[in-house]
Design a protein around this motif. Structure first.
Motif, PDB file in Angstrom:
ATOM      1  N   UNK A 122      99.966 -15.953  -9.367  1.00 18.89           N
ATOM      2  CA  UNK A 122     100.729 -16.029  -8.108  1.00 18.89           C
ATOM      3  C   UNK A 122     101.040 -17.498  -7.828  1.00 18.89           C
ATOM      4  N   UNK A 123     102.294 -17.774  -7.516  1.00 17.15           N
ATOM      5  CA  UNK A 123     102.673 -19.155  -7.179  1.00 17.15           C
ATOM      6  C   UNK A 123     103.277 -19.154  -5.778  1.00 17.15           C
ATOM      7  N   UNK A 124     102.570 -19.823  -4.863  1.00 16.94           N
ATOM      8  CA  UNK A 124     103.006 -19.893  -3.471  1.00 16.94           C
ATOM      9  C   UNK A 124     103.808 -21.157  -3.241  1.00 16.94           C
ATOM     10  N   UNK A 125     104.675 -21.097  -2.239  1.00 16.74           N
ATOM     11  CA  UNK A 125     105.382 -22.301  -1.821  1.00 16.74           C
ATOM     12  C   UNK A 125     104.789 -22.745  -0.483  1.00 16.74           C
ATOM     13  N   UNK A 126     104.612 -24.038  -0.289  1.00 16.90           N
ATOM     14  CA  UNK A 126     104.153 -24.558   1.002  1.00 16.90           C
ATOM     15  C   UNK A 126     104.948 -25.769   1.408  1.00 16.90           C
ATOM     16  N   UNK A 127     105.246 -25.854   2.678  1.00 15.07           N
ATOM     17  CA  UNK A 127     105.998 -27.002   3.199  1.00 15.07           C
ATOM     18  C   UNK A 127     106.974 -26.543   4.250  1.00 15.07           C
ATOM     19  N   UNK A 128     106.511 -26.560   5.526  1.00 20.86           N
ATOM     20  CA  UNK A 128     107.362 -26.212   6.671  1.00 20.86           C
ATOM     21  C   UNK A 128     107.992 -24.824   6.567  1.00 20.86           C
ATOM     22  N   UNK A 129     107.218 -23.860   6.066  1.00 17.79           N
ATOM     23  CA  UNK A 129     107.688 -22.470   6.119  1.00 17.79           C
ATOM     24  C   UNK A 129     107.555 -21.995   7.565  1.00 17.79           C
ATOM     25  N   UNK A 130     108.628 -21.440   8.082  1.00 13.92           N
ATOM     26  CA  UNK A 130     108.678 -20.981   9.481  1.00 13.92           C
ATOM     27  C   UNK A 130     109.263 -19.569   9.495  1.00 13.92           C
ATOM     28  N   UNK A 131     109.170 -18.875  10.648  1.00 12.52           N
ATOM     29  CA  UNK A 131     109.755 -17.531  10.705  1.00 12.52           C
ATOM     30  C   UNK A 131     111.238 -17.515  10.320  1.00 12.52           C
ATOM     31  N   UNK A 132     111.949 -18.590  10.623  1.00 16.13           N
ATOM     32  CA  UNK A 132     113.398 -18.562  10.360  1.00 16.13           C
ATOM     33  C   UNK A 132     113.806 -18.907   8.920  1.00 16.13           C
ATOM     34  N   UNK A 133     112.869 -19.355   8.098  1.00 15.08           N
ATOM     35  CA  UNK A 133     113.264 -19.654   6.709  1.00 15.08           C
ATOM     36  C   UNK A 133     112.424 -18.898   5.670  1.00 15.08           C
ATOM     37  N   UNK A 134     111.380 -18.197   6.156  1.00 17.51           N
ATOM     38  CA  UNK A 134     110.439 -17.572   5.218  1.00 17.51           C
ATOM     39  C   UNK A 134     111.109 -16.538   4.315  1.00 17.51           C
ATOM     40  N   UNK A 135     111.936 -15.694   4.928  1.00 17.47           N
ATOM     41  CA  UNK A 135     112.501 -14.585   4.156  1.00 17.47           C
ATOM     42  C   UNK A 135     113.329 -15.086   2.966  1.00 17.47           C
ATOM     43  N   UNK A 136     114.131 -16.111   3.242  1.00 18.02           N
ATOM     44  CA  UNK A 136     114.997 -16.615   2.172  1.00 18.02           C
ATOM     45  C   UNK A 136     114.180 -17.249   1.043  1.00 18.02           C
ATOM     46  N   UNK A 137     113.136 -17.981   1.421  1.00 19.09           N
ATOM     47  CA  UNK A 137     112.285 -18.615   0.396  1.00 19.09           C
ATOM     48  C   UNK A 137     111.536 -17.537  -0.391  1.00 19.09           C
ATOM     49  N   UNK A 138     110.966 -16.569   0.326  1.00 16.29           N
ATOM     50  CA  UNK A 138     110.167 -15.525  -0.332  1.00 16.29           C
ATOM     51  C   UNK A 138     111.027 -14.587  -1.188  1.00 16.29           C
ATOM     52  N   UNK A 139     112.338 -14.590  -0.944  1.00 17.53           N
ATOM     53  CA  UNK A 139     113.189 -13.676  -1.709  1.00 17.53           C
ATOM     54  C   UNK A 139     113.398 -14.162  -3.144  1.00 17.53           C
ATOM     55  N   UNK A 140     113.022 -15.408  -3.403  1.00 15.87           N
ATOM     56  CA  UNK A 140     113.231 -15.944  -4.758  1.00 15.87           C
ATOM     57  C   UNK A 140     112.219 -15.348  -5.737  1.00 15.87           C
ATOM     58  N   UNK A 141     112.697 -15.102  -6.929  1.00 15.01           N
ATOM     59  CA  UNK A 141     111.918 -14.254  -7.834  1.00 15.01           C
ATOM     60  C   UNK A 141     110.574 -14.845  -8.283  1.00 15.01           C
ATOM     61  N   UNK A 142     110.483 -16.151  -8.356  1.00 18.11           N
ATOM     62  CA  UNK A 142     109.210 -16.745  -8.782  1.00 18.11           C
ATOM     63  C   UNK A 142     108.343 -17.236  -7.622  1.00 18.11           C
ATOM     64  N   UNK A 143     108.771 -16.969  -6.398  1.00 17.69           N
ATOM     65  CA  UNK A 143     107.984 -17.365  -5.223  1.00 17.69           C
ATOM     66  C   UNK A 143     107.197 -16.146  -4.740  1.00 17.69           C
ATOM     67  N   UNK A 144     105.877 -16.224  -4.827  1.00 13.11           N
ATOM     68  CA  UNK A 144     105.036 -15.065  -4.508  1.00 13.11           C
ATOM     69  C   UNK A 144     104.480 -15.101  -3.090  1.00 13.11           C
ATOM     70  N   UNK A 145     104.936 -16.058  -2.297  1.00 11.74           N
ATOM     71  CA  UNK A 145     104.450 -16.134  -0.928  1.00 11.74           C
ATOM     72  C   UNK A 145     104.342 -17.576  -0.498  1.00 11.74           C
TER      73      UNK A 145
END
Ligand code: PEP
Length: 252
Positions: free
Chosen positions: A209-232
């Motif tokens: 699992x590879x997570x992304x971190x850095x100013x994830x907020x309710x308004x940008x989470x969905x778009x970031x999480x929709x990427x195929x290699x981003x697991x959360x």
């Protein structure tokens, strides 16, 4: 095993009462969500771990530690060992957060020792790494990230990777309000998977699992999480409010 994960890093925030209230709020707000193959994690400070574990009991909320010392025991005033964490029921620890690296001098060498100590004690690790702004500006971000992985993790046998979660956190995006674009996150996550496949094999690469971190907020989470290699995501500021954290969990 590869999971979707939303993890809140509470840093040095929340006293005991606030910790319990926040966990109560999170467990209540996620109760009705369908969280198949999804983990919800919070990381309170050391002193609030026991209270947190108690409050999260029999829920989907996992309580984990933010750090630990590499030694088994000894004259290390103010420090906490892996076995101490295990002894109170902690299963997972964050290692290598950029604040530990920059404010507390944690080098790749120290982190490799911490990784070994955590795994020896049977702890799972959320391993953080990521480039500085100057690395990205000079287009060295891929090299920096590869070296961080190489120096702290690549001595491990493939089997050890069942207990490693990666959290790519570009330092310039942590607590700054500036987020990597979903494309930048995907590009780096795909690169990391490629590096894992080359060093180990595609099983390790695909199951980590590879997570992304850095100013994830309710308004940008969905778009970031929709990427195929981003697991959360590993979430700082936005994990301190039940509503925001819940929206981010829903986004996954
Ligand atoms: C973090 O501290 O790991 C982090 C990602 O913080 P924030 O979400 O506040 O940028």
């Amino acid at each position: 095993m590869r999971h979707k994960i939303v993890a809140g890093n509470w840093k040095m925030h929340n006293d005991s009462k606030e910790t319990k209230t926040l966990i109560k709020g999170v467990r209540k707000s996620i109760k009705k969500l369908s969280l198949k193959n999804t983990r919800v994690i919070v990381a309170p400070t050391f002193v609030n771990l026991t209270a947190g574990l108690k409050k999260a009991k029999k829920s989907k909320v996992e309580v984990i530690a933010q750090n630990m010392h590499q030694a088994k025991s000894g004259a290390f005033t103010g420090e906490v060992s892996a076995s101490m964490l295990k002894s109170i029921g902690i299963q997972t620890v964050i290692l290598g957060h950029s604040e530990r690296r920059t404010l507390f001098g944690e080098t790749d060498v120290i982190l490799a020792e911490k990784v070994n100590a955590a795994l020896e004690s049977g702890l799972e690790i959320i391993f953080c790494f990521g480039e500085l702004l100057e690395d990205r500006k000079s287009e060295n971000h891929f090299t920096v990230v590869e070296n961080q992985l190489k120096n702290a993790l690549f001595h491990l046998e493939p089997i050890a990777w069942v207990n490693i979660v990666l959290a790519y956190e570009p330092v310039w995006a942590i607590g700054t309000g500036e987020t990597a674009t979903p494309e930048q996150a995907q590009e780096m996550h795909a690169f990391i998977r490629d590096v894992l496949a080359k060093k180990y094999n595609t099983v390790v690469a695909e199951n980590t699992s590879i997570l992304y971190g850095g100013s994830v907020k309710p308004n940008n989470a969905q778009e970031i999480f929709s990427k195929k290699d981003v697991d959360g995501g590993l979430i700082g500021g936005a994990s301190l409010k039940v509503e925001d954290f819940t929206e981010i969990i829903k986004a996954i």
